[in-house]
Design an enzyme around this catalytic site. Structure first.
Site, PDB file in Angstrom:
ATOM      1  N   LYS A 152     -32.654 -36.802 -45.860  1.00  0.00           N
ATOM      2  CA  LYS A 152     -31.681 -36.519 -46.926  1.00  0.00           C
ATOM      3  C   LYS A 152     -30.372 -37.146 -46.521  1.00  0.00           C
ATOM      4  O   LYS A 152     -30.080 -37.201 -45.321  1.00  0.00           O
ATOM      5  CB  LYS A 152     -31.502 -35.003 -47.109  1.00  0.00           C
ATOM      6  N   LYS A 178     -40.536 -38.001 -43.379  1.00  0.00           N
ATOM      7  CA  LYS A 178     -40.972 -38.784 -44.537  1.00  0.00           C
ATOM      8  C   LYS A 178     -39.807 -39.192 -45.433  1.00  0.00           C
ATOM      9  O   LYS A 178     -38.730 -38.580 -45.386  1.00  0.00           O
ATOM     10  CB  LYS A 178     -42.069 -38.060 -45.333  1.00  0.00           C
ATOM     11  N   ASP A 180     -38.094 -39.718 -49.181  1.00  0.00           N
ATOM     12  CA  ASP A 180     -38.089 -38.899 -50.384  1.00  0.00           C
ATOM     13  C   ASP A 180     -38.780 -39.644 -51.527  1.00  0.00           C
ATOM     14  O   ASP A 180     -38.997 -40.853 -51.462  1.00  0.00           O
ATOM     15  CB  ASP A 180     -36.657 -38.488 -50.746  1.00  0.00           C
ATOM     16  N   GLU A 181     -39.121 -38.907 -52.577  1.00  0.00           N
ATOM     17  CA  GLU A 181     -39.950 -39.494 -53.641  1.00  0.00           C
ATOM     18  C   GLU A 181     -39.248 -40.603 -54.414  1.00  0.00           C
ATOM     19  O   GLU A 181     -39.904 -41.458 -55.001  1.00  0.00           O
ATOM     20  CB  GLU A 181     -40.442 -38.392 -54.596  1.00  0.00           C
ATOM     21  N   HIS A 267     -47.202 -37.292 -52.916  1.00  0.00           N
ATOM     22  CA  HIS A 267     -46.099 -36.529 -53.505  1.00  0.00           C
ATOM     23  C   HIS A 267     -46.427 -36.334 -54.980  1.00  0.00           C
ATOM     24  O   HIS A 267     -46.986 -37.229 -55.614  1.00  0.00           O
ATOM     25  CB  HIS A 267     -44.782 -37.287 -53.334  1.00  0.00           C
ATOM     26  N   LYS A 307     -37.932 -23.435 -53.370  1.00  0.00           N
ATOM     27  CA  LYS A 307     -37.084 -23.668 -54.554  1.00  0.00           C
ATOM     28  C   LYS A 307     -37.871 -24.036 -55.816  1.00  0.00           C
ATOM     29  O   LYS A 307     -37.328 -24.059 -56.909  1.00  0.00           O
ATOM     30  CB  LYS A 307     -36.064 -24.782 -54.240  1.00  0.00           C
TER      31      LYS A 307
END
Ligand code: CAP
Ligand code: MG
Length: 426
Positions: A152, A178, A180-181, A267, A307
């Site tokens: 992130k 990994k 992120d998408e 994902h 979340k």
């Protein structure tokens, strides 16, 4: 279409037929029976009216049978002859049983709850190349859950900065890092440059820690580009690729599975557009089942406590579907004997932090990969300490010590709990 010959409630499906279970809400003026007949027709050989091109062979051999209608629950089950499908071609299967039917005016709502793929057809699907055992062999982690992070911010870091964050996460104690998408190859972080930087630091982290470290790069793109990117991963010594399986589509995923020998992390970004409405769309269970058939090795299934939307019952059901070799009929879940198709690793991600680990493990057990994005890089002392705190929470949970007790002698965990709290297993 008012042809009720599609409905036969005395029909007993054979084990060679494909079964689809739908939740059906007919529009005003239509019975559930008529609605079911129309779903059966539109998803196979029929259309809105009788046609002169129909012949006896098609009508007798290929006509599906609505064999179960539960008026109270609005659940309909349809058995389809296997000849209707090009088994192994997931796009074609979805174009049939999850295609036009969703748009028919005579339905207010329609949800595909589950699909039973006949045992005989399973061999047409590759399934995971590595699966749980293969991943455990690569990571040399025998029993415990694997822990990882998503770099992130999701996008924005340069490839060198991205690699640095990955390195900090690995040396802090995480097994996996990994992408992120939504990170692919962006102007400030080109795919090739990222592979070069990150995999170099992966090697360094392995040398320094003596542990196997995993990097999962997102290769999501147009199918041939994904193959090119997988080659770049190979060139720099990576073992994994990540594919956003719904935005790239089944065909894209199958291209990767059939041409790339790497571990596939799936994902599921966009799944909720299909799965979230309990009355309409396609269940995540169904998508997960076809992801396993297509051959993903790891799949996001939800966390129960994080979340993202997804309750205990649903998430645990998906975990069972992708990890078990025999799934028995239960509620909306149809029986499936997975035979030689390997189990895929369930991934719990989305809003996780160290204080939630006892709960995630309570629901999902040891065969789980837990991922922490904000819950690692949001640690008050930064990424490395965030990773340390996650490892501490895992160790504490495995030895059965209350996290707050463990935190008394582990300051990184203490800071994490102070920021995000702790929820004891219910
Ligand atoms: C997690 C994540 C994943 C979600 C997707 C994110 O980050 O990277 O994409 O897990 O949800 O961007 O939100 P955080 P799901 O740990 O910072 O939440 O796994 O349910 O498909
Ligand atoms: Mg993400």
């Amino acid at each position: 279409m008012r042809d009720l010959s599609y409905v036969n409630l005395n029909y007993e499906p054979s084990k060679d037929e494909l079964i689809a279970e739908y939740y059906v809400e007919p529009a005003k003026g239509y019975s559930l029976k008529i609605a079911a007949a129309n779903i059966a027709a539109e998803s196979s050989i029929g259309t809105w009216t009788t046609i002169k091109t129909m012949n006896d062979r098609i009508a007798e051999k290929l006509k599906p049978h609505v064999y179960s209608i539960n008026q109270r629950k609005k659940i309909v089950k349809i058995a389809y002859a296997p000849e209707l499908f090009e088994m192994g071609n997931i796009s074609q299967i979805f174009s049939s049983i999850a295609g036009n039917v969703f748009g028919m005016k005579l339905l207010n709502n329609l949800r595909l709850e589950d699909v039973r793929v006949p045992e005989k057809s399973l061999s047409k699907f590759p399934g995971p190349k590595y699966g749980i055992n293969g991943v455990r062999k690569i990571t040399k982690v025998k029993k415990r859950p694997l822990i990882g992070t998503i770099v992130k911010p999701k996008v924005g870091l340069t490839s060198a900065q991205h690699a640095k964050v990955a390195y900090e996460s690995w040396v802090g104690g995480l097994d996996i890092v990994k992408d992120d998408e939504n990170l692919s190859s962006l102007t400030f972080n080109r795919f090739k440059s990222r592979m070069e930087h990150v995999l170099k630091l992966r090697d360094k982290a392995e040398r320094e820690t003596g542990d196997k470290k995993i990097y999962i790069p997102n290769i999501t793109s147009e199918s041939l580009k994904m193959l090119e990117r997988a080659k770049i991963v190979d060139q720099f010594g990576g073992e994994y690729v990540m594919v956003d399986i719904l935005t790239s589509g089944w065909a894209g995923l199958q291209t990767v599975r059939n041409n790339v020998g790497k571990v596939i992390h799936a994902h599921r970004a966009m799944h909720a557009a299909l799965t979230r409405n309990p009355k309409h769309g396609i269940s995540m269970l169904t998508l997960a089942k076809f992801a396993r058939l297509a051959g993903v090795d790891q799949l996001h299934i939800g966390t129960v406590v994080g979340k993202m939307h997804g309750g205990k019952h649903e998430v645990m059901g998906i975990r069972d579907e992708i990890e078990k070799s025999m799934v028995t009929e239960n509620g909306h879940v149809l029986e499936e004997n997975w035979k030689n198709i390997k189990p895929a690793f369930a991934v719990a991600s989305g809003g996780l932090h160290p204080g939630l680990i006892p709960n995630v493990m309570k629901y999902l057990g040891n065969n789980i990969i837990m991922q922490f994005g904000g819950g690692c890089h949001g640690h008050p002392e930064g990424t490395r300490k965030g990773a340390v705190a996650i490892k501490q929470a895992l160790e504490s949970t495995i030895e059965g010590t209350d996290l707050r007790e463990y935190a008394k002698t582990h300051k990184e965990l203490a800071s994490a709990i102070k920021k995000w709290g702790f929820s004891s297993p219910k």
